[in-house]
Design a protein around this motif. Structure first.
Motif, PDB file in Angstrom:
ATOM      1  N   THR A   1       0.759  -1.190   0.010  1.00  0.00           N
ATOM      2  CA  THR A   1      -0.148  -0.175  -0.043  1.00  0.00           C
ATOM      3  C   THR A   1       0.838   1.417  -0.075  1.00  0.00           C
ATOM      4  O   THR A   1       0.606   2.071  -0.823  1.00  0.00           O
ATOM      5  CB  THR A   1      -0.971   0.033   1.113  1.00  0.00           C
ATOM      6  OG1 THR A   1      -1.783  -1.192   1.366  1.00  0.00           O
ATOM      7  CG2 THR A   1      -2.114   1.139   1.254  1.00  0.00           C
ATOM      8  N   CYS A   2       1.801   1.262   0.870  1.00  0.00           N
ATOM      9  CA  CYS A   2       2.720   2.467   1.128  1.00  0.00           C
ATOM     10  C   CYS A   2       3.994   2.352   0.720  1.00  0.00           C
ATOM     11  O   CYS A   2       4.914   3.229   0.702  1.00  0.00           O
ATOM     12  CB  CYS A   2       2.451   3.138   2.458  1.00  0.00           C
ATOM     13  SG  CYS A   2       3.384   1.776   3.706  1.00  0.00           S
ATOM     14  N   ARG A   3       4.520   1.038   0.212  1.00  0.00           N
ATOM     15  CA  ARG A   3       5.822   0.792  -0.176  1.00  0.00           C
ATOM     16  C   ARG A   3       6.847   1.069   0.724  1.00  0.00           C
ATOM     17  O   ARG A   3       7.781   1.472   0.596  1.00  0.00           O
ATOM     18  CB  ARG A   3       6.146   1.699  -1.556  1.00  0.00           C
ATOM     19  CG  ARG A   3       5.437   1.410  -2.895  1.00  0.00           C
ATOM     20  CD  ARG A   3       5.926   1.957  -3.976  1.00  0.00           C
ATOM     21  NE  ARG A   3       4.817   1.855  -5.169  1.00  0.00           N
ATOM     22  CZ  ARG A   3       3.795   2.649  -5.476  1.00  0.00           C
ATOM     23  NH1 ARG A   3       3.589   3.797  -4.976  1.00  0.00           N
ATOM     24  NH2 ARG A   3       3.151   2.259  -6.671  1.00  0.00           N
ATOM     25  N   GLY A   4       6.645   0.703   1.935  1.00  0.00           N
ATOM     26  CA  GLY A   4       7.341   0.884   3.057  1.00  0.00           C
ATOM     27  C   GLY A   4       7.539   2.060   3.814  1.00  0.00           C
ATOM     28  O   GLY A   4       8.527   2.301   4.540  1.00  0.00           O
TER      29      GLY A   4
ATOM     30  N   ILE B   1      -0.909   8.788  -0.211  1.00  0.00           N
ATOM     31  CA  ILE B   1      -1.651  10.044  -0.690  1.00  0.00           C
ATOM     32  C   ILE B   1      -3.014   9.868  -0.362  1.00  0.00           C
ATOM     33  O   ILE B   1      -3.561   8.540  -0.460  1.00  0.00           O
ATOM     34  CB  ILE B   1      -1.440  10.153  -2.119  1.00  0.00           C
ATOM     35  CG1 ILE B   1      -0.156  10.575  -2.172  1.00  0.00           C
ATOM     36  CG2 ILE B   1      -2.184  11.435  -2.636  1.00  0.00           C
ATOM     37  CD1 ILE B   1       0.297  11.130  -3.750  1.00  0.00           C
ATOM     38  N   CYS B   2      -3.700  10.793   0.188  1.00  0.00           N
ATOM     39  CA  CYS B   2      -5.085  10.625   0.934  1.00  0.00           C
ATOM     40  C   CYS B   2      -6.068   9.976  -0.522  1.00  0.00           C
ATOM     41  O   CYS B   2      -5.793  10.887  -1.411  1.00  0.00           O
ATOM     42  CB  CYS B   2      -5.490  11.681   1.184  1.00  0.00           C
ATOM     43  SG  CYS B   2      -7.523  11.637   1.757  1.00  0.00           S
ATOM     44  N   LYS B   3      -6.721   9.136  -0.564  1.00  0.00           N
ATOM     45  CA  LYS B   3      -7.682   8.425  -1.592  1.00  0.00           C
ATOM     46  C   LYS B   3      -8.892   9.413  -1.967  1.00  0.00           C
ATOM     47  O   LYS B   3      -9.321   9.393  -2.891  1.00  0.00           O
ATOM     48  CB  LYS B   3      -7.851   7.208  -1.250  1.00  0.00           C
ATOM     49  CG  LYS B   3      -6.797   6.373  -1.137  1.00  0.00           C
ATOM     50  CD  LYS B   3      -7.227   4.755  -1.036  1.00  0.00           C
ATOM     51  CE  LYS B   3      -5.913   4.011  -0.996  1.00  0.00           C
ATOM     52  NZ  LYS B   3      -6.157   2.529  -0.576  1.00  0.00           N
TER      53      LYS B   3
ATOM     54  N   ARG C   1      -1.902   7.679   7.277  1.00  0.00           N
ATOM     55  CA  ARG C   1      -1.237   6.722   7.839  1.00  0.00           C
ATOM     56  C   ARG C   1      -1.723   5.308   7.425  1.00  0.00           C
ATOM     57  O   ARG C   1      -2.715   5.018   7.422  1.00  0.00           O
ATOM     58  CB  ARG C   1      -1.219   6.890   9.305  1.00  0.00           C
ATOM     59  CG  ARG C   1      -0.254   6.364  10.046  1.00  0.00           C
ATOM     60  CD  ARG C   1      -0.248   6.536  11.297  1.00  0.00           C
ATOM     61  NE  ARG C   1       1.119   6.362  11.734  1.00  0.00           N
ATOM     62  CZ  ARG C   1       1.938   6.932  12.588  1.00  0.00           C
ATOM     63  NH1 ARG C   1       1.628   8.109  13.164  1.00  0.00           N
ATOM     64  NH2 ARG C   1       3.079   6.249  12.969  1.00  0.00           N
ATOM     65  N   CYS C   2      -0.525   4.549   7.020  1.00  0.00           N
ATOM     66  CA  CYS C   2      -0.736   3.090   6.393  1.00  0.00           C
ATOM     67  C   CYS C   2      -1.138   2.249   7.702  1.00  0.00           C
ATOM     68  O   CYS C   2      -0.240   2.195   8.535  1.00  0.00           O
ATOM     69  CB  CYS C   2       0.342   2.615   5.759  1.00  0.00           C
ATOM     70  SG  CYS C   2       0.099   0.852   4.952  1.00  0.00           S
TER      71      CYS C   2
ATOM     72  N   LYS D   1       5.170  -2.188  12.744  1.00  0.00           N
ATOM     73  CA  LYS D   1       6.065  -3.057  11.940  1.00  0.00           C
ATOM     74  C   LYS D   1       7.589  -2.331  11.597  1.00  0.00           C
ATOM     75  O   LYS D   1       8.434  -2.619  11.132  1.00  0.00           O
ATOM     76  CB  LYS D   1       5.512  -3.421  10.441  1.00  0.00           C
ATOM     77  CG  LYS D   1       4.570  -4.409  10.575  1.00  0.00           C
ATOM     78  CD  LYS D   1       4.164  -4.793   9.438  1.00  0.00           C
ATOM     79  CE  LYS D   1       2.889  -5.873   9.608  1.00  0.00           C
ATOM     80  NZ  LYS D   1       2.424  -6.151   8.096  1.00  0.00           N
ATOM     81  N   GLY D   2       7.273  -1.029  12.115  1.00  0.00           N
ATOM     82  CA  GLY D   2       8.949  -0.436  12.100  1.00  0.00           C
ATOM     83  C   GLY D   2       8.984   0.522  10.905  1.00  0.00           C
ATOM     84  O   GLY D   2       9.947   1.203  10.533  1.00  0.00           O
ATOM     85  N   TYR D   3       7.987   0.542   9.892  1.00  0.00           N
ATOM     86  CA  TYR D   3       8.168   1.174   8.578  1.00  0.00           C
ATOM     87  C   TYR D   3       7.911   2.827   8.869  1.00  0.00           C
ATOM     88  O   TYR D   3       8.358   3.619   8.194  1.00  0.00           O
ATOM     89  CB  TYR D   3       7.026   0.625   7.913  1.00  0.00           C
ATOM     90  CG  TYR D   3       7.191  -0.635   7.326  1.00  0.00           C
ATOM     91  CD1 TYR D   3       8.539  -0.976   6.840  1.00  0.00           C
ATOM     92  CD2 TYR D   3       6.286  -1.581   7.137  1.00  0.00           C
ATOM     93  CE1 TYR D   3       8.872  -2.378   6.360  1.00  0.00           C
ATOM     94  CE2 TYR D   3       6.529  -2.807   6.811  1.00  0.00           C
ATOM     95  CZ  TYR D   3       7.676  -3.230   6.302  1.00  0.00           C
ATOM     96  OH  TYR D   3       8.148  -4.396   5.994  1.00  0.00           O
ATOM     97  N   ASP D   4       7.082   3.080   9.830  1.00  0.00           N
ATOM     98  CA  ASP D   4       6.831   4.683  10.124  1.00  0.00           C
ATOM     99  C   ASP D   4       7.386   5.163  10.999  1.00  0.00           C
ATOM    100  O   ASP D   4       8.282   4.818  11.945  1.00  0.00           O
ATOM    101  CB  ASP D   4       5.293   4.738  10.332  1.00  0.00           C
ATOM    102  CG  ASP D   4       4.815   3.987  11.596  1.00  0.00           C
ATOM    103  OD1 ASP D   4       5.551   2.967  11.592  1.00  0.00           O
ATOM    104  OD2 ASP D   4       3.728   4.073  12.145  1.00  0.00           O
TER     105      ASP D   4
END
Length: 105
Positions: A51-54, A59-61, A95-96, A102-105
């Motif tokens: 979804t966010c590529r990590g 971007i808001c849908k 925010r994804c 998971k440590g991505y953000d």
């Protein structure tokens, strides 16, 4: 009053309390290290979020990154009012939810 008999009792209490505190500290550090090691191993093996590529954000849908939406209270609008996007609250990104924790953000 004779305080001599209290000496061994105080020492025993200190040893018991110190042992409990030491075990607590050792177990806490061990669990933190195991969690850290498993998350590092997971980051090496796991693929990034699709979804966010990590990145942790996308971007808001609803507003497509414009921070405003065109809104009119009438079915056939005569005038269209721009409003702040209720989904991203004008931040242009969301925010994804797949990457939380998971440590991505």
């Amino acid at each position: 009053m004779n305080l001599r008999p209290l000496g061994p009792l105080v020492r025993v209490a200190a040893v018991i309390f110190g042992g409990i505190a030491t075990l607590n500290l050792a177990s806490t550090v061990t669990l933190k290290m195991l969690r850290f090691a498993s998350e590092k191993k997971l980051e090496k093996v796991a693929l990034p979020c699709r979804t966010c590529r990590g990145k942790g954000f996308y971007i808001c849908k609803l507003c497509n990154g414009n921070a405003t939406i065109a809104w009119s209270p009438m079915f056939d609008p005569i005038a269209i009012n721009p409003c702040v996007c209720p989904t991203c609250e004008g931040n242009r990104v969301q925010r994804c939810l797949n990457c939380l924790g998971k440590g991505y953000d």
